[in-house]
Write an enzyme that holds these catalytic residues in place. Structure first.
Site, PDB file in Angstrom:
ATOM      1  CG  ASP A   6     -17.031   1.687   6.290  1.00  0.00           C
ATOM      2  OD1 ASP A   6     -16.619   2.386   5.342  1.00  0.00           O
ATOM      3  OD2 ASP A   6     -18.016   0.927   6.205  1.00  0.00           O
ATOM      4  CB  VAL A   7     -13.966   6.727   4.997  1.00  0.00           C
ATOM      5  CG1 VAL A   7     -12.663   6.760   5.777  1.00  0.00           C
ATOM      6  CG2 VAL A   7     -13.810   6.027   3.655  1.00  0.00           C
ATOM      7  CE1 TYR A  18      -7.379   5.624 -11.353  1.00  0.00           C
ATOM      8  CE2 TYR A  18      -7.919   7.930 -11.654  1.00  0.00           C
ATOM      9  CZ  TYR A  18      -7.455   6.904 -10.870  1.00  0.00           C
ATOM     10  OH  TYR A  18      -7.063   7.158  -9.576  1.00  0.00           O
ATOM     11  CB  ILE A  48      -9.265   5.867   1.607  1.00  0.00           C
ATOM     12  CG1 ILE A  48      -8.615   5.325   2.881  1.00  0.00           C
ATOM     13  CG2 ILE A  48     -10.670   5.300   1.402  1.00  0.00           C
ATOM     14  CD1 ILE A  48      -9.341   5.693   4.159  1.00  0.00           C
ATOM     15  CB  THR A  51      -1.428  -0.821  -4.648  1.00  0.00           C
ATOM     16  OG1 THR A  51      -2.406  -0.154  -5.452  1.00  0.00           O
ATOM     17  CG2 THR A  51      -0.212   0.063  -4.484  1.00  0.00           C
ATOM     18  CE  LYS A 108      -7.643   8.768  -6.630  1.00  0.00           C
ATOM     19  NZ  LYS A 108      -7.544   8.566  -5.172  1.00  0.00           N
ATOM     20  CB  SER A 164      -0.869   0.042   1.262  1.00  0.00           C
ATOM     21  OG  SER A 164      -1.829  -0.977   1.239  1.00  0.00           O
ATOM     22  CB  ILE A 165       0.361   4.560  -1.652  1.00  0.00           C
ATOM     23  CG1 ILE A 165       0.502   4.068  -3.102  1.00  0.00           C
ATOM     24  CG2 ILE A 165       0.924   5.965  -1.500  1.00  0.00           C
ATOM     25  CD1 ILE A 165      -0.329   4.835  -4.118  1.00  0.00           C
TER      26      ILE A 165
HETATM   27  P1  NAD Z   1      -4.502  -0.048  -1.495  1.00  0.00           P
HETATM   28  O1  NAD Z   1      -5.510  -1.044  -1.958  1.00  0.00           O
HETATM   29  O2  NAD Z   1      -3.311  -0.560  -0.814  1.00  0.00           O
HETATM   30  O3  NAD Z   1      -5.193   1.063  -0.582  1.00  0.00           O
HETATM   31  C1  NAD Z   1      -6.559   1.450  -0.722  1.00  0.00           C
HETATM   32  C2  NAD Z   1      -7.114   1.537   0.670  1.00  0.00           C
HETATM   33  O4  NAD Z   1      -8.454   2.040   0.675  1.00  0.00           O
HETATM   34  C3  NAD Z   1      -7.156   0.148   1.376  1.00  0.00           C
HETATM   35  O5  NAD Z   1      -6.402   0.191   2.561  1.00  0.00           O
HETATM   36  C4  NAD Z   1      -8.630  -0.024   1.700  1.00  0.00           C
HETATM   37  O6  NAD Z   1      -8.849  -0.711   2.911  1.00  0.00           O
HETATM   38  C5  NAD Z   1      -9.078   1.435   1.793  1.00  0.00           C
HETATM   39  N1  NAD Z   1     -10.539   1.584   1.743  1.00  0.00           N
HETATM   40  C6  NAD Z   1     -11.384   1.275   0.727  1.00  0.00           C
HETATM   41  N2  NAD Z   1     -12.662   1.502   1.110  1.00  0.00           N
HETATM   42  C7  NAD Z   1     -12.606   1.981   2.398  1.00  0.00           C
HETATM   43  C8  NAD Z   1     -13.573   2.401   3.333  1.00  0.00           C
HETATM   44  N3  NAD Z   1     -14.895   2.373   3.057  1.00  0.00           N
HETATM   45  N4  NAD Z   1     -13.160   2.838   4.558  1.00  0.00           N
HETATM   46  C9  NAD Z   1     -11.849   2.876   4.863  1.00  0.00           C
HETATM   47  N5  NAD Z   1     -10.871   2.478   4.021  1.00  0.00           N
HETATM   48  C10 NAD Z   1     -11.252   2.038   2.789  1.00  0.00           C
HETATM   49  O7  NAD Z   1      -4.092   0.776  -2.825  1.00  0.00           O
HETATM   50  P2  NAD Z   1      -3.212   2.089  -3.037  1.00  0.00           P
HETATM   51  O8  NAD Z   1      -2.867   2.079  -4.479  1.00  0.00           O
HETATM   52  O9  NAD Z   1      -2.147   2.174  -2.014  1.00  0.00           O
HETATM   53  O10 NAD Z   1      -4.289   3.253  -2.854  1.00  0.00           O
HETATM   54  C11 NAD Z   1      -4.115   4.326  -1.947  1.00  0.00           C
HETATM   55  C12 NAD Z   1      -4.507   5.626  -2.633  1.00  0.00           C
HETATM   56  O11 NAD Z   1      -3.552   5.946  -3.642  1.00  0.00           O
HETATM   57  C13 NAD Z   1      -5.859   5.622  -3.323  1.00  0.00           C
HETATM   58  O12 NAD Z   1      -6.492   6.874  -3.116  1.00  0.00           O
HETATM   59  C14 NAD Z   1      -5.483   5.471  -4.788  1.00  0.00           C
HETATM   60  O13 NAD Z   1      -6.475   5.964  -5.659  1.00  0.00           O
HETATM   61  C15 NAD Z   1      -4.233   6.324  -4.806  1.00  0.00           C
HETATM   62  N6  NAD Z   1      -3.355   6.146  -5.964  1.00  0.00           N
HETATM   63  C16 NAD Z   1      -2.948   4.917  -6.337  1.00  0.00           C
HETATM   64  C17 NAD Z   1      -2.122   4.777  -7.432  1.00  0.00           C
HETATM   65  C18 NAD Z   1      -1.661   3.419  -7.893  1.00  0.00           C
HETATM   66  O14 NAD Z   1      -1.219   3.304  -9.024  1.00  0.00           O
HETATM   67  N7  NAD Z   1      -1.741   2.389  -7.062  1.00  0.00           N
HETATM   68  C19 NAD Z   1      -1.682   5.919  -8.134  1.00  0.00           C
HETATM   69  C20 NAD Z   1      -2.106   7.171  -7.717  1.00  0.00           C
HETATM   70  C21 NAD Z   1      -2.945   7.274  -6.619  1.00  0.00           C
END
Ligand code: NAD
Length: 258
Positions: free
Chosen positions: A68-69, A159, A96, A197, A166, A23-24
Site C-alpha cells: 500500500d503506497v 480531471y 498508481i 480502465t 500529474k 490495467s495499463i
Molecule cells: P487501474 O485502476 O487499472 O490502476 C490503478 C492502480 O492504482 C490499481 O491497481 C490500484 O490498486 C492502484 N492503487 C490505488 N491506490 C493504491 C495504493 N494506496 N497503494 C497501491 N496501489 C494503489 O487504472 P489505470 O488507468 O491502469 O491507471 C494506472 C495509471 O495510469 C494511473 O497513474 C493513471 O492515472 C494513469 N493513466 C491512466 C489513463 C487512463 O485513461 N486510464 C491515462 C493516462 C494515465
C-alpha cells in the site's frame, strides 16, 4: 521493438498497479514479459491479491507482494521481500493513482485540503517513495517509469486535482532523473491517451473524452494497453540508455493538435 525476441531476457522488473486485465500496468507487464523479463508484482490490499495473483501466474511470476503506497512501512516490507529473492532490480513500473471520485464530479476550485493531500500522496509522492527503495537495488543502473496524463498540462473536464498531481509527478520525474542519472538510472513518465480502465471509471463523462481523443488525434485511433506496453518496454531496454527525464506521449499525436 518486435514482441517475442527475448530483448529483455535476464532483466528483472517490479510492476506496481495491476488491478485487472484492463490495467495499463497489465499491458506493460505483458510486453516486457514477452521480451523475456522476469517480473514481480504488488497489490495494495488483501482484496486485490486474489485478482493480481492469477494474472502474475499467467506471466510465470509467483512474486506477488502486498504494498500500500500510502504507508512507508508497507513499501519497506515489499522491497524487503523483493531483496530477499533478487539481488538487483533493473526496472520499476509505477502505475498508481487515487483521488476521491466525488471531488472529480465538481470543480477543481472546490478541492478539499484532505483530498488534495490524499491525491498528491498516492498519485505523486508514492513514486518518489518507491524510487528511493528501488534505486538502492539498481547498482548496475536501471529505469523507473510512472504514468501521467495530458491533464497535467491542459485543463481537462473533471480531471481536477488529479491534473495538479500529474503536473507535480512530471516535475518529480525530472528531478529524479537529474539526481539518479549519474548512477545510470533513468526516470520517465509515460503519458497515454485515455483508456477505459477501472481508475478512468471514476472520471465523469469519460466516454466523451474517448470520443474527442479519437476524433482529434492525428492517428484517429484510441491507444491500447498493449501500445503503452511496447513503448514502456523500449524505455526499460538498454537501447534507451541515453533517454531520461522524458514525458513520452502514447496518444496518437493528440498533444500536438490545438
Ligand atoms: P487501474 O485502476 O487499472 O490502476 C490503478 C492502480 O492504482 C490499481 O491497481 C490500484 O490498486 C492502484 N492503487 C490505488 N491506490 C493504491 C495504493 N494506496 N497503494 C497501491 N496501489 C494503489 O487504472 P489505470 O488507468 O491502469 O491507471 C494506472 C495509471 O495510469 C494511473 O497513474 C493513471 O492515472 C494513469 N493513466 C491512466 C489513463 C487512463 O485513461 N486510464 C491515462 C493516462 C494515465
Amino acid at each position: 521493438m518486435t514482441a517475442g525476441n527475448g530483448l529483455m531476457a535476464g532483466k528483472r522488473g517490479l510492476v506496481m498497479g495491476v488491478a485487472n486485465d484492463r490495467s495499463i500496468a497489465w499491458g506493460i507487464a505483458k510486453a516486457v514479459a514477452a521480451e523475456g523479463a522476469e517480473l514481480a508484482f504488488t497489490y495494495p490490499n488483501e482484496s486485490m491479491a486474489k485478482r493480481v495473483k492469477p494474472l502474475a501466474e499467467q506471466l510465470g511470476s509467483n512474486i506477488v507482494l502486498e504494498c500500500d503506497v500510502a504507508s512507508d512501512a508497507s513499501i519497506d516490507a515489499a522491497f524487503a521481500g523483493i531483496a530477499e529473492l533478487w539481488d538487483r532490480l533493473d526496472f520499476l513500473v509505477h502505475a498508481i493513482a487515487f483521488s476521491d471520485r466525488e471531488e472529480l464530479k465538481g470543480q477543481y476550485l472546490d478541492t478539499s485540503r484532505r483530498n488534495f493531500a490524499l491525491t498528491l500522496d498516492i498519485s505523486c509522492y508514492s513514486f518518489t517513495a518507491v524510487c528511493q527503495r528501488a534505486a538502492r537495488m539498481m547498482s548496475a543502473g536501471g529505469s523507473l517509469i510512472t504514468l501521467t496524463y495530458y491533464g497535467a498540462e491542459r485543463v481537462m473536464p473533471h480531471y481536477n486535482v488529479m491534473g495538479v498531481a500529474k503536473a507535480a509527478l512530471e516535475s518529480a520525474v525530472r528531478y529524479l532523473a537529474a539526481e539518479l542519472g549519474p548512477k545510470g538510472i533513468r526516470v520517465h513518465a509515460i503519458s497515454p491517451g485515455p483508456l477505459a480502465t477501472r481508475a478512468a471509471s471514476g472520471i465523469p463523462e469519460f466516454d466523451e473524452l474517448l470520443d474527442k481523443a479519437k476524433a482529434k488525434a492525428p492517428a484517429r485511433s484510441l491507444v491500447s494497453i498493449e501500445d503503452v506496453g511496447v513503448a514502456t518496454a523500449f524505455l526499460a531496454h538498454d537501447a534507451a540508455r541515453l533517454i531520461t527525464g522524458e514525458t513520452l506521449y502514447i496518444d496518437g499525436g493528440y498533444h500536438i493538435i490545438d
